[in-house]
Enzyme design. Structure first.
Site, mmCIF file in Angstrom:
data_model
loop_
_atom_site.group_PDB
_atom_site.id
_atom_site.type_symbol
_atom_site.label_atom_id
_atom_site.label_comp_id
_atom_site.label_asym_id
_atom_site.label_seq_id
_atom_site.Cartn_x
_atom_site.Cartn_y
_atom_site.Cartn_z
ATOM 1 N N ASP A 1 111.018 -45.157 16.838
ATOM 2 C CA ASP A 1 110.352 -44.084 17.570
ATOM 3 C C ASP A 1 109.149 -44.616 18.352
ATOM 4 O OD1 ASP A 1 110.246 -41.069 17.757
ATOM 5 O OD2 ASP A 1 108.228 -41.400 16.985
ATOM 6 N N GLU B 1 117.305 -60.992 7.744
ATOM 7 C CA GLU B 1 117.444 -61.433 6.346
ATOM 8 C C GLU B 1 118.767 -60.935 5.774
ATOM 9 O OE1 GLU B 1 114.041 -59.719 4.408
ATOM 10 O OE2 GLU B 1 112.630 -61.041 5.447
HETATM 11 C C1 GLC Z 1 109.713 -39.419 19.827
HETATM 12 C C2 GLC Z 1 110.638 -38.420 19.164
HETATM 13 C C3 GLC Z 1 110.061 -37.046 19.334
HETATM 14 C C4 GLC Z 1 108.717 -37.016 18.641
HETATM 15 C C5 GLC Z 1 107.794 -38.113 19.162
HETATM 16 C C6 GLC Z 1 106.630 -38.327 18.249
HETATM 17 O O1 GLC Z 1 109.641 -39.264 21.184
HETATM 18 O O2 GLC Z 1 111.924 -38.539 19.723
HETATM 19 O O3 GLC Z 1 110.888 -36.051 18.814
HETATM 20 O O4 GLC Z 1 108.107 -35.779 18.860
HETATM 21 O O5 GLC Z 1 108.454 -39.356 19.220
HETATM 22 O O6 GLC Z 1 107.044 -38.912 17.050
#
Ligand code: GLC
Length: 576
Positions: free
Chosen positions: A226, A275
Site C-alpha cells: 500500500d 528467503e
Molecule cells: C491505498 C489504499 C486505499 C487507502 C490508502 C491509505 O491507496 O488502496 O484504500 O485508503 O492507501 O492506506
C-alpha cells in the site's frame, strides 16, 4: 531476461518464461464485502473459504485480500492495529490458515496487503508514542514535531491529507514538562487515525521484515504494498511547502513521494521475500507518473511488479489503449518486470459506470455524479457495460498480470445512490461532505437473486441497491452471454493464450480497431468505435471463440458478427 520491442505496426515485445505471477489473473477480495459466514453483515475469512469453489470456477490464479487485520475501520481496514493478526469480526488466524489451505487445494495463490506507510492510532506503538514525552524513542517511530507560530499552535507544514483537511493533528501531552497541555503535532497523510511511520527508524524497518516473514511462514504467496512510494520523506527542517499532494516534478525531489531512498527499503524486502522457495511475489501500489522511476519499484531486485493505473485512467479510445499497452509492455520488458493491468479496485468508480458516463468526464465530473446520487448526468448503462466488457477482453489477452476487482465479473456498476447516512469513507467526512468517496464500489456482493440480502449472508454493512439482484452470481451462472460467463470463458481460454510474454500489433496505432496476435497464434480484435468496423482483411470469423457482445445484443442481432464487420465497442478472441 531478453527483451525486444518496437513501436512499429509489427513491433513485438518478448521476455523469457516466468514464475507464476508474471501472467496471473489476480482477483481482489475486499473481505468485508465479499461473503459473510456468520450473519453479522460483515464479510469474513470463512466466507472467502466457503466461496473457494466459485473462485476456482471463475478461473483466477490468485486472490489478493485487502486488509483483514484488527482495525477500527476508520479507513476500511487500511488503519491497522496489529499487522500480525486477524480482526475478530473477520475470523481468526486459524480461519486464515484454513482459507490459505482451501485456496492452495484449489490451485489458487494468496496475496495479502501490507500497509507500511502508516499504522492505526490504536497500534501499540502509537499508543506508546502518545503516552511518552516529546523527544522519546517511542515518538521516533512516527513523525512528531513541534508546531509553528508563537506557541506551536500552527501545524509544522501546509501539507494536506489525501482525504481532505490537514495532514497534522495536535496532541495533548501525557508526559514531560507540558503534560496536560496541547503539545506536538503528528503527521498523517491519510486520516487522523492513520499516523505515518518514520521509515528512517531501523526499528520500523525491522518490524516490517518480521511481518513479511510472519505471513510468508503461514503460506501466503505474495504481498500488495500500500502507498509504496510514500514511505521515505524529507523531514529536514524547515519542512518544505506542499499545498497539494500531486507530484509535479517526479525526479526524486518531492518531499513526500517517490524519493530515491525508498528503494533501499524494497531492496531489503526483496532479500526477505527471496528467503523463500519460490520467492514471494510483490506488487507496489505507487501512484507516480509513468516514467522510468515507476519501473524501479518493479525491478527484480525490488518488488517485481508495480500497478499500472494508466488504462484505468484512460478514456475508452483505441489510440489511448494502444499507446498505453505498448508503453507498459515495453517498459516492463526493459526493467525485467511483467506488466500489470487494472480497470477497477476498491478506490475507484467501477469501470462500467465510468464508461457509461458522457465521454470526456473528468475525475471532478465523477465526483459530481456521485454527489448527485448517480442521477445526473444519466448513465448510459448499456454502453458502459458493453465498453467495460470489450475493455476487459482487450486486457485479458495482453501479456502481464490482470488484477480484477470483486464484482467486476458480475458487471456491477457503482452503487452511486448510497444515501449520505450510510457513508463510511473518511473522504466524505474529511472533505466536509464535498467528496462522496469510495463506498459505492465497496457494497457487499450479490450472490443470489432470490435470497435475503442477495445471499451475502447477513444485513450488509452498506445497503445493496435493488438492481443488484439482476447482477447476482446465480442469475448469471450458466446463462450464455452473461458477464460472469464471459469472464469464466475468458479466464479459462487465457491459460491457453498466455504462452510467451509477447505480442505483435497487427493494426496501425491510429486505427479505431486494435488487433494483436500472441506468438501462439491467438488474436484479439477490439472495435472501440460506436459504429461497426470493417474486419481486418484475412480474418476468418469461424475462428472467433469469444466475444464481449452482451446477451441482449446478441438476441437483437446487434452483438453478432455481421458479415465482414465487428460490432461497435466489442472485442473478439480468435483461436489459432
Ligand atoms: C491505498 C489504499 C486505499 C487507502 C490508502 C491509505 O491507496 O488502496 O484504500 O485508503 O492507501 O492506506
Amino acid at each position: 531476461m531478453t527483451a525486444s520491442l518496437s513501436d512499429s505496426v509489427s513491433g513485438s515485445v518478448s521476455v523469457s518464461p516466468s514464475p507464476w505471477w508474471r501472467q496471473a489473473a489476480v482477483y481482489q477480495i475486499y473481505p468485508r464485502s465479499f461473503a459473510d459466514s456468520n450473519g453479522d453483515g460483515m464479510g469474513d475469512l470463512p466466507g472467502v473459504t466457503a466461496r473457494m469453489g466459485y473462485l476456482s470456477e471463475l478461473g483466477i490464479d490468485a486472490i489478493w485480500l485487502s486488509p483483514f487485520y484488527p482495525s477500527a475501520l476508520a479507513d476500511g481496514g487500511y488503519d491497522v492495529d496489529d499487522y500480525r493478526n486477524v480482526d475478530p469480526r473477520l475470523g481468526s488466524l486459524t480461519d486464515f490458515d484454513a482459507m490459505v489451505a482451501a485456496a492452495h487445494a484449489a490451485g489458487i495463490r494468496v496475496i495479502v496487503d501490507v500497509v507500511p506507510n502508516h499504522s492505526s492510532n490504536r497500534h501499540t506503538w502509537f499508543k506508546a508514542a502518545l503516552a511518552a514525552a516529546p523527544g522519546s524513542a517511542e515518538r521516533a517511530r512516527y513523525h512528531f514535531l513541534d508546531g509553528l507560530g508563537n506557541d506551536g499552535e500552527l501545524p509544522p507544514s501546509d501539507w494536506p491529507s489525501h482525504f481532505g483537511g490537514a495532514a497534522w493533528t495536535r496532541v495533548v501531552e501525557a508526559a514531560g514538562p507540558n503534560a496536560g497541555s496541547l503539545g506536538q503535532w503528528y503527521l498523517h497523510l491519510f486520516a487522523t487515525e492513520q499516523p505515518d511511520f518514520n521509515w528512517d527508524n531501523p526499528e520500523v524497518r525491522e518490524d516490517f521484515h518480521t511481518t513479511l516473514r510472519f505471513w510468508s511462514d503461514r503460506g501466503v504467496d505474495g504481498f500488495r504494498i500500500d502507498v509504496a512510494h510514500a514511505l521515505v520523506k524529507d523531514m529536514s527542517l524547515p519542512l518544505r511547502s506542499k499545498p497539494d499532494l500531486e507530484i509535479l516534478v517526479d525526479d526524486g525531489s518531492d518531499p513526500l513521494f517517490d524519493r530515491d531512498a525508498v528503494h533501499e527499503v524494497f531492496e531489503g524486502w526483496r532479500s526477505v521475500l527471496n528467503e523463500y522457495d519460490p520467492p514471494k511475489a510483490a506488487v507496489a501500489e505507487a501512484w507516480v507518473p509513468f516514467t522510468d522511476r515507476r519501473l524501479k519499484y518493479a525491478r527484480p531486485t525490488e518488488l517485481g511488479q508495480a500497478f499500472n493505473f494508466d488504462l484505468l485512467q484512460a478514456p475508452f479510445l483505441a489510440t489511448e489503449f494502444r499507446a498505453i499497452a505498448q508503453k507498459c509492455l515495453s517498459e516492463a520488458a526493459s526493467s525485467g518486470a511483467s506488466s500489470t493491468w487494472v480497470f477497477s479496485n476498491h478506490d475507484v468508480v467501477r469501470h462500467p459506470s465510468r464508461y457509461g458516463l458522457p465521454d470526456g468526464s473528468t475525475r471532478e465530473d465523477l465526483e459530481a455524479w456521485l454527489l448527485a446520487d448517480g442521477a445526473t448526468p444519466a448513465l448510459d448503462s448499456a454502453r458502459g457495460l458493453r465498453r467495460a466488457r470489450a475493455a476487459t477482453l482487450f486486457m485479458l489477452g495482453l501479456p502481464g498480470s490482470a488484477y480484477l476487482y470483486q464484482g467486476e465479473e458480475l458487471g456491477l456498476f457503482e452503487a452511486a445512490e448510497l444515501p449520505a447516512s450510510v457513508l463510511q469513507d473518511p473522504t466524505w467526512f474529511r472533505t466536509l461532505h464535498k467528496v462522496k468517496g469510495r463506498d459505492g464500489c465497496r457494497v457487499p456482493l450479490p450472490w443470489s437473486a432470490s435470497e435475503a440480502d442477495f445471499g451475502f449472508g447477513g444485513i450488509p454493512w452498506l445497503p445493496q441497491p435493488e438492481w443488484f439482484g439482476e447482477f447476482a452470481a446465480d442469475a448469471q451462472a450458466g446463462v450464455a452471454g452473461s458477464t460472469l460467463e464471459m469472464y469464466r470463458a475468458a479466464l479459462k481460454l487465457r491459460r491457453e493464450l498466455q504462452a510467451e510474454e509477447s505480442l505483435e500489433w497487427l493494426s496501425s496505432p491510429e486505427s479505431e480497431v486494435i488487433h494483436y496476435r500472441r506468438p501462439n497464434g491467438w488474436e484479439v480484435i477490439t472495435n472501440f468505435a460506436a459504429v461497426p468496423a470493417v474486419l481486418p482483411s484475412g480474418v476468418d470469423l469461424s475462428r472467433v471463440v469469444l466475444t464481449s457482445g452482451t446477451a441482449t445484443e446478441a438476441a437483437d442481432g446487434a452483438g453478432s458478427e455481421q458479415a465482414g464487420t465487428i460490432p461497435p465497442e466489442t472485442t473478439l478472441w480468435l483461436a489459432p
